[in-house]
Design a protein around this motif. Structure first.
Motif, short mmCIF file in Angstrom:
data_model
loop_
_atom_site.label_atom_id
_atom_site.label_comp_id
_atom_site.label_asym_id
_atom_site.label_seq_id
_atom_site.Cartn_x
_atom_site.Cartn_y
_atom_site.Cartn_z
N TYR A 1 -9.73 4.88 -0.49
CA TYR A 1 -9.40 3.24 -0.62
C TYR A 1 -9.83 3.29 -1.28
CZ TYR A 1 -7.05 1.90 4.08
OH TYR A 1 -6.31 1.73 5.20
N THR B 1 -5.18 0.42 -2.79
CA THR B 1 -5.95 -0.15 -1.82
C THR B 1 -5.14 -0.55 -0.87
OG1 THR B 1 -8.26 -0.72 -0.76
CG2 THR B 1 -7.01 -1.32 -2.67
N TYR C 1 0.96 -1.88 0.36
CA TYR C 1 -0.29 -0.38 -0.15
C TYR C 1 0.89 1.54 0.26
CZ TYR C 1 -3.41 3.35 1.79
OH TYR C 1 -4.14 4.38 2.28
#
Length: 248
Positions: A183, A211, A78
């Protein structure tokens, strides 16, 4: 040996088949309509939740290096995507929109109260809270608002259902949204679906959103593309914006 029951159809031939794709493309996300709205200055860039609560190492939901049930590799995926791809691309888009006088609008998770009692039920269950004036409520500096750019505070996943964003966009005569942020599969996806249902033309910037796993990122893009929004790269979006500047 074939372990599949005789009455089960092999569905693999239907992979990537969408019987309604052409109808959606023609009526909701045609390039002609979107380019017209962009050229008429009826487009805005919507930057979703790029703040310390959910997009910064060591802060908010990432305050602890080791989180129960979350492999370190997930966080690294991420943040690597955020830091090397998404944030630089969002800043490029912001600068391009600003240069041609198009609105840049920011959303963030922030409560009205210090204890968060006004939060939506979902955020209470998840213990998501960014109090006014807290570090968690601060935008990441690289993509922070400039001047009098509009900031919409929210305490639920859906910015359209929990704030006056639609009212603001109508007042600005905005009909087309370019969307980036985090996200992808939660707040970004919800905003896009709601915007589409409300009649806005929507473009998702595929390398401007992130995300926590590549699987969820891919699934989100597959679900959104050609049904709720165009899906474009930053470079493709910048090329469209450059044409607006040339026509000015």
């Amino acid at each position: 040996m074939n372990d599949k029951p005789d009455n089960v159809t092999d569905l693999s031939r239907f992979d990537n088949v969408d019987p309604l794709r052409d109808q959606y493309r023609d009526t909701l996300i045609t390039n002609r309509e979107l380019k017209r709205e962009l050229g008429a200055h009826h487009a805005a860039l919507l930057c979703i939740d790029l703040q310390y609560l959910d997009a910064a190492r060591g802060h908010g939901v990432f305050a602890y290096a080791e989180r129960p049930g979350v492999p370190r590799e997930a966080d690294e995926y991420y943040f690597h995507r955020l830091e090397t791809l998404v944030l630089p691309n969002v800043r490029r888009l912001q600068d391009a929109f600003r240069a041609v006088g198009l609105e840049v609008i920011h959303t963030r998770i922030q409560s009205l109260t210090a204890d968060g009692r006004d939060r939506g039920p979902g955020h209470k269950r998840l213990d998501l809270h960014a109090a006014p004036g807290s570090r968690e409520a601060d935008f990441l500096e690289i993509v922070a608002p400039q001047g009098d750019e509009i900031v919409i505070n929210k305490t639920a996943s859906g910015v359209f259902t929990s704030t006056n964003l639609e009212y603001v966009l109508r007042n600005l005569e905005i009909t087309s949204l370019f969307v980036a942020g985090v996200y992808s599969n939660e707040c970004v996806s919800t905003a896009i679906r709601d915007a589409c249902d409300l009649g806005f033309y929507v473009t998702l910037i595929e390398d401007g959103c992130a995300t926590v796993t590549p699987e969820m990122q891919k699934a989100t893009l597959t679900t959104i593309k050609d049904r709720y929004a165009r899906v474009m790269t930053t470079d493709e979006a910048l090329a469209e914006i450059a044409k607006v500047e040339e026509a000015s």
